[in-house]
Design a protein around this motif. Structure first.
Motif, PDB file in Angstrom:
ATOM      1  N   LEU A 197       0.846  -1.190   0.000  1.00 16.04           N
ATOM      2  CA  LEU A 197       0.000   0.000   0.000  1.00 16.04           C
ATOM      3  C   LEU A 197       0.884   1.244   0.000  1.00 16.04           C
ATOM      4  CD1 LEU A 197      -3.081   0.813   0.327  1.00 16.04           C
ATOM      5  CD2 LEU A 197      -2.592   1.082   2.766  1.00 16.04           C
ATOM      6  N   MET A 198       0.529   2.214  -0.865  1.00 14.94           N
ATOM      7  CA  MET A 198       1.186   3.522  -0.867  1.00 14.94           C
ATOM      8  C   MET A 198       0.189   4.573  -0.392  1.00 14.94           C
ATOM      9  SD  MET A 198       4.411   3.675  -1.719  1.00 14.94           S
ATOM     10  CE  MET A 198       4.549   5.432  -2.060  1.00 14.94           C
ATOM     11  N   VAL A 199       0.642   5.474   0.479  1.00 16.48           N
ATOM     12  CA  VAL A 199      -0.228   6.483   1.080  1.00 16.48           C
ATOM     13  C   VAL A 199       0.350   7.864   0.824  1.00 16.48           C
ATOM     14  CG1 VAL A 199      -1.222   7.331   3.245  1.00 16.48           C
ATOM     15  CG2 VAL A 199      -0.976   4.855   2.863  1.00 16.48           C
ATOM     16  N   ILE A 200      -0.482   8.789   0.321  1.00 16.05           N
ATOM     17  CA  ILE A 200      -0.055  10.171   0.114  1.00 16.05           C
ATOM     18  C   ILE A 200      -1.092  11.097   0.730  1.00 16.05           C
ATOM     19  CG2 ILE A 200       0.628  11.952  -1.507  1.00 16.05           C
ATOM     20  CD1 ILE A 200       0.508   8.465  -2.817  1.00 16.05           C
ATOM     21  N   ASP A 201      -0.694  11.784   1.769  1.00 14.36           N
ATOM     22  CA  ASP A 201      -1.558  12.710   2.516  1.00 14.36           C
ATOM     23  C   ASP A 201      -0.869  14.091   2.511  1.00 14.36           C
ATOM     24  OD1 ASP A 201      -3.500  13.765   4.283  1.00 14.36           O
ATOM     25  OD2 ASP A 201      -2.280  13.190   6.032  1.00 14.36           O
ATOM     26  N   GLU A 202      -1.290  15.071   1.723  1.00 18.13           N
ATOM     27  CA  GLU A 202      -2.392  14.972   0.793  1.00 18.13           C
ATOM     28  C   GLU A 202      -1.942  15.429  -0.581  1.00 18.13           C
ATOM     29  OE1 GLU A 202      -5.478  18.504   0.727  1.00 18.13           O
ATOM     30  OE2 GLU A 202      -4.941  18.075   2.843  1.00 18.13           O
ATOM     31  N   VAL A 203      -2.828  15.243  -1.588  1.00  9.51           N
ATOM     32  CA  VAL A 203      -2.590  15.735  -2.936  1.00  9.51           C
ATOM     33  C   VAL A 203      -3.480  16.948  -3.116  1.00  9.51           C
ATOM     34  CG1 VAL A 203      -2.672  15.193  -5.391  1.00  9.51           C
ATOM     35  CG2 VAL A 203      -2.117  13.387  -3.722  1.00  9.51           C
ATOM     36  N   GLY A 204      -2.867  18.106  -3.385  1.00  4.38           N
ATOM     37  CA  GLY A 204      -3.650  19.335  -3.407  1.00  4.38           C
ATOM     38  C   GLY A 204      -3.214  20.317  -4.466  1.00  4.38           C
ATOM     39  N   ARG A 205      -3.485  21.578  -4.199  1.00  2.00           N
ATOM     40  CA  ARG A 205      -3.259  22.602  -5.223  1.00  2.00           C
ATOM     41  C   ARG A 205      -1.786  22.793  -5.537  1.00  2.00           C
ATOM     42  NH1 ARG A 205      -2.599  27.965  -2.862  1.00  2.00           N
ATOM     43  NH2 ARG A 205      -2.648  27.864  -0.575  1.00  2.00           N
ATOM     44  N   PHE A 206      -0.889  22.550  -4.566  1.00  2.00           N
ATOM     45  CA  PHE A 206       0.531  22.710  -4.857  1.00  2.00           C
ATOM     46  C   PHE A 206       0.998  21.640  -5.847  1.00  2.00           C
ATOM     47  CE2 PHE A 206       0.648  24.499  -0.337  1.00  2.00           C
ATOM     48  CZ  PHE A 206       0.382  25.789  -0.795  1.00  2.00           C
ATOM     49  N   GLU A 207       0.535  20.417  -5.650  1.00  2.00           N
ATOM     50  CA  GLU A 207       0.880  19.348  -6.603  1.00  2.00           C
ATOM     51  C   GLU A 207       0.306  19.647  -7.985  1.00  2.00           C
ATOM     52  OE1 GLU A 207       1.880  18.153  -2.793  1.00  2.00           O
ATOM     53  OE2 GLU A 207      -0.148  18.723  -3.436  1.00  2.00           O
ATOM     54  N   LEU A 208      -0.899  20.190  -8.045  1.00  2.00           N
ATOM     55  CA  LEU A 208      -1.491  20.556  -9.324  1.00  2.00           C
ATOM     56  C   LEU A 208      -0.705  21.673 -10.008  1.00  2.00           C
ATOM     57  CD1 LEU A 208      -5.276  20.393  -8.357  1.00  2.00           C
ATOM     58  CD2 LEU A 208      -4.073  18.879  -9.951  1.00  2.00           C
ATOM     59  N   GLN A 209       0.033  22.458  -9.225  1.00  2.00           N
ATOM     60  CA  GLN A 209       0.892  23.508  -9.778  1.00  2.00           C
ATOM     61  C   GLN A 209       2.278  22.981 -10.143  1.00  2.00           C
ATOM     62  OE1 GLN A 209       0.804  26.409  -6.614  1.00  2.00           O
ATOM     63  NE2 GLN A 209      -1.320  26.974  -6.992  1.00  2.00           N
TER      64      GLN A 209
END
Length: 230
Positions: free
Chosen positions: A105-117
């Motif tokens: 299992l891979m967990v990423i907390d969180e994926v948000g606006r910075f990643e979208l940028q």
């Protein structure tokens, strides 16, 4: 596997306890020897506002301050937060592509606006989604959900809304995906390079007590969409 492993997306509004929900789900599966990698990012509050985040590496239990609202010339500024170089390096190591034979299992907390940028964990997400991967759990704000799914071409998201979902039923669904992944790896002839770390470093009794009063019959998955073979 005849389809890509699912990406579970825990979603809700800002401040709606997505990370807490994730904690509880992980707490219910930690005793099942789930070999998890990735990060969770508990937040800090000052004067009623979010003031920063700490990262916890699930494979090692180690933690590192990621960012805060306090200006620092050494840090990368994104929005109103200043990201420490040590915290970014720590998270990027934890989110390196895993060995599929050693990771459930891979967990990423969180994926948000910075990643979208294109910053913070964007490059790591690109690498993780470019190749076959184990089941993953991401946290994403509800208003960014469709944009995140489209940006990383997630053809089989399992969307879990914290406003209506059951922690226990969600943990069951994650474990179903983990068992399917393990079975597929058993018959896979393709080896992968080893990556250190093999399990969640959490306190299972603590999380189990927290959900003891929950309703296992509550709806767990609001939308489950499996796409074509990947």
């Amino acid at each position: 596997m005849n389809r890509r492993a699912p990406v579970f997306i825990i979603t809700g509004g800002q401040g709606q306890c997505k990370t807490t929900f994730l904690h509880l789900v992980l707490g219910l599966i930690v005793g099942l020897n789930v070999r998890a990698r990735g990060v969770i990012a508990p937040g800090h509050v000052r004067d009623g506002r979010r003031s920063g985040f700490t990262l916890v590496d699930l494979a090692t239990g180690e933690h590192e301050e990621l960012c805060s609202i306090d200006p620092d010339p050494r840090c990368e500024a994104h929005g109103r937060f200043y990201f420490r170089p040590e915290g970014l390096a720590f998270g990027r190591r934890a989110l390196a592509p895993p060995d599929p034979r050693e990771t459930d299992l891979m967990v990423i907390d969180e994926v948000g606006r910075f990643e979208l940028q294109g910053v913070v964990w964007a490059e790591q997400l690109d690498r993780l989604t470019a190749h076959p991967h184990p089941p993953m759990v991401w946290t994403v704000r509800r208003r960014l959900l469709d944009t995140v799914v489209e940006r990383w071409n997630i053809t089989n998201p399992v969307v879990v809304d914290v406003g209506a979902a059951s922690v226990m039923a969600t943990a069951d669904a994650v474990m179903d995906a983990v068992w399917e992944w393990r079975e597929a790896q058993t018959f896979s002839p393709v080896p992968a390079p080893p990556v250190p770390g093999d399990r969640i470093a959490n306190d299972a009794p603590l999380f189990a007590e927290a959900v003891a009063g929950g309703s296992p019959s509550a709806p767990a998955i609001l939308r489950r969409r499996y796409g074509p073979e990947g």
